[in-house]
Enzyme design. Sequence first.
Site, short mmCIF file in Angstrom:
data_model
loop_
_atom_site.label_atom_id
_atom_site.label_comp_id
_atom_site.label_asym_id
_atom_site.label_seq_id
_atom_site.Cartn_x
_atom_site.Cartn_y
_atom_site.Cartn_z
N GLU A 135 -17.76 12.22 31.81
CA GLU A 135 -16.60 13.13 31.83
C GLU A 135 -17.10 14.44 31.25
O GLU A 135 -17.41 14.54 30.07
CB GLU A 135 -15.44 12.54 31.02
N CYS B 45 -11.99 20.00 27.28
CA CYS B 45 -12.60 20.01 28.61
C CYS B 45 -11.57 20.31 29.70
O CYS B 45 -11.85 21.05 30.65
CB CYS B 45 -13.32 18.70 28.88
#
Length: 475
Positions: free
Chosen positions: A246, A280
């Site tokens: 990720e 993120c």
Amino acid sequence: MLINGAAADSVSGETMEVYDPYFGTLIDTVPKATAEDIDAAITAAQKAQKEWAAVPLHKRVSILLKFRDLIRENQASLAETLCRDNGKPYSQAFGEIGNWFVSIPAFCERAKHYYEQVIPAGQEPGQEHTLQYVKREPVGIVLCIIPFNFPSNLMSQKVLPSLLMGNAAIVMPPSGNPLTDMRLCHLLAEAGAPAGVIQCVTAPGAVKEAAITDPRIGFISLTGSTEVGVRVAELAAKNLTPYALELGGNDPFIVFEDADMDVALSEVYPGRLVNAGQICCACKRFIVHRSRLEEFTKGVVDIAKSLKSEDPMLPETRFTCLINEKAAIEVEKQVNLTVDQGAKILAGGHRDGTKYEATVLGDVTPDMDIAKDMEVFGPVIPIIPFDTEEEALEIANNSIYGLASCIFTENSRRIARMASRLEAGDVIVNGASRLRTFEMPFGGWKMSGVGTEGVMCTFDEVTRTKVIILKDMLP
């Protein structure tokens, strides 16, 4: 560290210093692991995992529920640890620790209903008398590499499903702020996780590679930058070790002409400025219809000017600092580059050590780096105007990243069109892209990652398929 059920220093005796990002004061020192320490942890995990896989699921669940109780007893002190070694406001740290009370029962309930499958006889010609039993088995040892920004949340996403499926987990916390994950691993051992089943090794970046390249590792789960993710993929390829990565994002926040402006503006702080923008899946490109540009810009400037960097431990604090001065300097450089390319600073734009002001950039055009592939991991809001839906879509998709996205509109047909055409792992309608639940499969497209995390899908990632065929079993 926690190696084979015991508190452990590095065999080298070396340590790493942990600093409070806001005040710059030394908080603690932690062991600096070597390849020898990593080998000891993997050796212990390999032995313990086989025994753990034989433990009935209901007993694994009981241990995790006891772990939840220990977290509840220690929530305030854990939140203080997270606040001090990460720099995020105490109120946000307290909430992050509290998320274990959601994640633990969610993953436990899913595990109890993660049933195996049977392919009945006669599903295809020639198999009228044969049963095919499809089951999932643990991968063995899961290497959990945790980022600095949400160390508690992302530890839960990786460790819980790994242990529930009968794997051993080796946690590698962020080097600069490892204290929260270290404490959590020791609490999990206290809750009854056997020696070697959960371990915590504090290794600087290059030393982590000794674990990534070890053929005894069954799966690598990483949350981090795209650069680090590519490196992990290269190293893992040597042993064909599977992984879930990720990675970074440059998520679009698209405001159409019919958007509810109060809703859109209410999502700017949680979507971009929480944790000083170090998320993120934070909104990082604000793509606004030209007819609403002035209204949106004024509202965002007011929000940015209202935020001042304050002591993270104060209960009213909403905005603090970045994880270290290096990160703040990088944000400063990226803003200066964008200004050199023609943008204007409408609010903020100043750095003081680890602190960088909430910053709004106007006159941003689609050809600028910040509008495409330059991910700014800090509290910066670039505003990019557009005229047509097609233009907004082109700007949004013109990036190497595809983590998350969001749109603000009241038009149901437009919602359907945009949701199907945006190149991202998720699309949030009338809410910021930062929205991530434990239940949902979370993962990016393109250079934003490989694989997914969440209650719905992580069990598939940390297990492997075995088919047992009972040939001609039935009359």
